[in-house]
Write a protein that holds these residues in place. Structure first.
Motif, short mmCIF file in Angstrom:
data_model
loop_
_atom_site.label_atom_id
_atom_site.label_comp_id
_atom_site.label_asym_id
_atom_site.label_seq_id
_atom_site.Cartn_x
_atom_site.Cartn_y
_atom_site.Cartn_z
N ALA A 1 6.72 11.66 -3.22
CA ALA A 1 6.84 12.54 -4.61
C ALA A 1 5.69 11.76 -5.20
CB ALA A 1 7.42 12.80 -5.04
N TYR A 2 5.85 10.18 -5.18
CA TYR A 2 5.44 9.46 -6.09
C TYR A 2 4.46 8.47 -4.73
CZ TYR A 2 7.78 9.29 -10.36
OH TYR A 2 8.44 10.05 -11.03
N GLN A 3 4.12 9.38 -3.95
CA GLN A 3 3.15 8.36 -2.73
C GLN A 3 3.06 7.62 -2.61
OE1 GLN A 3 -0.75 9.33 -4.70
NE2 GLN A 3 -0.17 11.83 -4.29
N VAL A 4 4.41 6.56 -2.12
CA VAL A 4 4.81 5.41 -1.38
C VAL A 4 4.73 6.10 -0.63
CG1 VAL A 4 6.73 4.16 -0.70
CG2 VAL A 4 6.65 5.57 -2.84
N PRO A 5 3.54 4.39 0.14
CA PRO A 5 3.04 4.88 1.12
C PRO A 5 3.79 4.34 2.84
CG PRO A 5 1.89 2.34 -0.40
CD PRO A 5 2.97 3.50 -0.84
N ALA A 6 3.88 4.98 3.83
CA ALA A 6 4.36 5.49 5.28
C ALA A 6 5.19 4.23 5.57
CB ALA A 6 3.89 6.64 6.53
N TRP A 7 4.29 3.37 5.77
CA TRP A 7 4.69 1.73 6.08
C TRP A 7 5.90 1.56 5.08
CZ3 TRP A 7 4.90 -2.92 3.49
CH2 TRP A 7 3.67 -3.30 2.96
N GLN A 8 5.23 1.72 3.82
CA GLN A 8 6.81 1.26 3.15
C GLN A 8 7.79 1.55 3.38
OE1 GLN A 8 5.29 0.74 -1.01
NE2 GLN A 8 4.26 -0.55 -0.93
N GLN A 9 7.49 3.75 3.38
CA GLN A 9 8.51 4.11 3.83
C GLN A 9 9.65 4.26 4.96
OE1 GLN A 9 8.08 8.68 2.90
NE2 GLN A 9 6.63 8.07 2.05
N GLU A 10 8.61 3.62 5.91
CA GLU A 10 9.49 2.65 7.37
C GLU A 10 10.42 2.21 6.76
OE1 GLU A 10 6.67 2.31 10.38
OE2 GLU A 10 5.38 4.78 10.00
N LEU A 11 10.04 0.64 6.52
CA LEU A 11 10.82 -0.47 6.22
C LEU A 11 12.10 0.27 5.26
CD1 LEU A 11 7.57 -2.69 5.21
CD2 LEU A 11 9.64 -2.53 6.97
N LEU A 12 11.64 0.51 4.27
CA LEU A 12 13.45 1.06 3.09
C LEU A 12 14.26 1.43 4.06
CD1 LEU A 12 11.45 2.16 0.23
CD2 LEU A 12 12.89 0.24 0.45
N VAL A 13 13.76 2.73 5.24
CA VAL A 13 15.43 3.00 6.07
C VAL A 13 15.98 1.91 6.54
CG1 VAL A 13 15.42 4.72 8.46
CG2 VAL A 13 13.43 5.20 6.33
N ALA A 14 15.84 0.64 6.81
CA ALA A 14 16.96 0.22 7.39
C ALA A 14 17.05 -0.82 6.39
CB ALA A 14 16.04 -0.51 8.21
#
Length: 100
Positions: free
Chosen positions: A39-52
């Motif tokens: 919803a806030y258009q956080v870049p995909a590479w950041q979203q991937e990092l935030l999973v761990a």
């Protein structure tokens, strides 16, 4: 490996700041963070990092330290011991809420 940024992670900063004022968004961050990121258009590479590991991820992304604490609190992951400043203030000689 450290990610070098040319600018701060504006989208993630905006999301965290907005969630501090919006209980529904704060709930979404806890229950369905991917939806909040999208919803806030956080870049995909950041979203991937935030999973761990969130601490490492926020360091690598370059999230402002103040917002790191707030984000961890929003996610329900901030574990701080309660502390009181009363003993310190009393040592300064303050009485009845007056500490000058």
């Amino acid at each position: 490996m450290t990610v070098q940024l040319l600018s701060p992670p504006v989208e993630l900063h905006r999301l965290i700041s907005a969630a501090l004022r919006d209980n529904a968004l704060a709930d979404l961050i806890r229950t369905a963070p991917d939806e909040a990121y999208s919803a806030y258009q956080v870049p995909a590479w950041q979203q991937e990092l935030l999973v761990a590991d969130l601490g490492d991820a926020m360091n690598r992304i370059g999230v402002h330290p103040n917002l790191r604490f707030k984000f961890l609190a929003l996610r329900g992951l901030l574990k701080l011991q309660s502390a009181s400043v009363a003993p310190f203030l009393e040592s300064l000689g303050g009485k009845n809420g007056s500490y000058r």
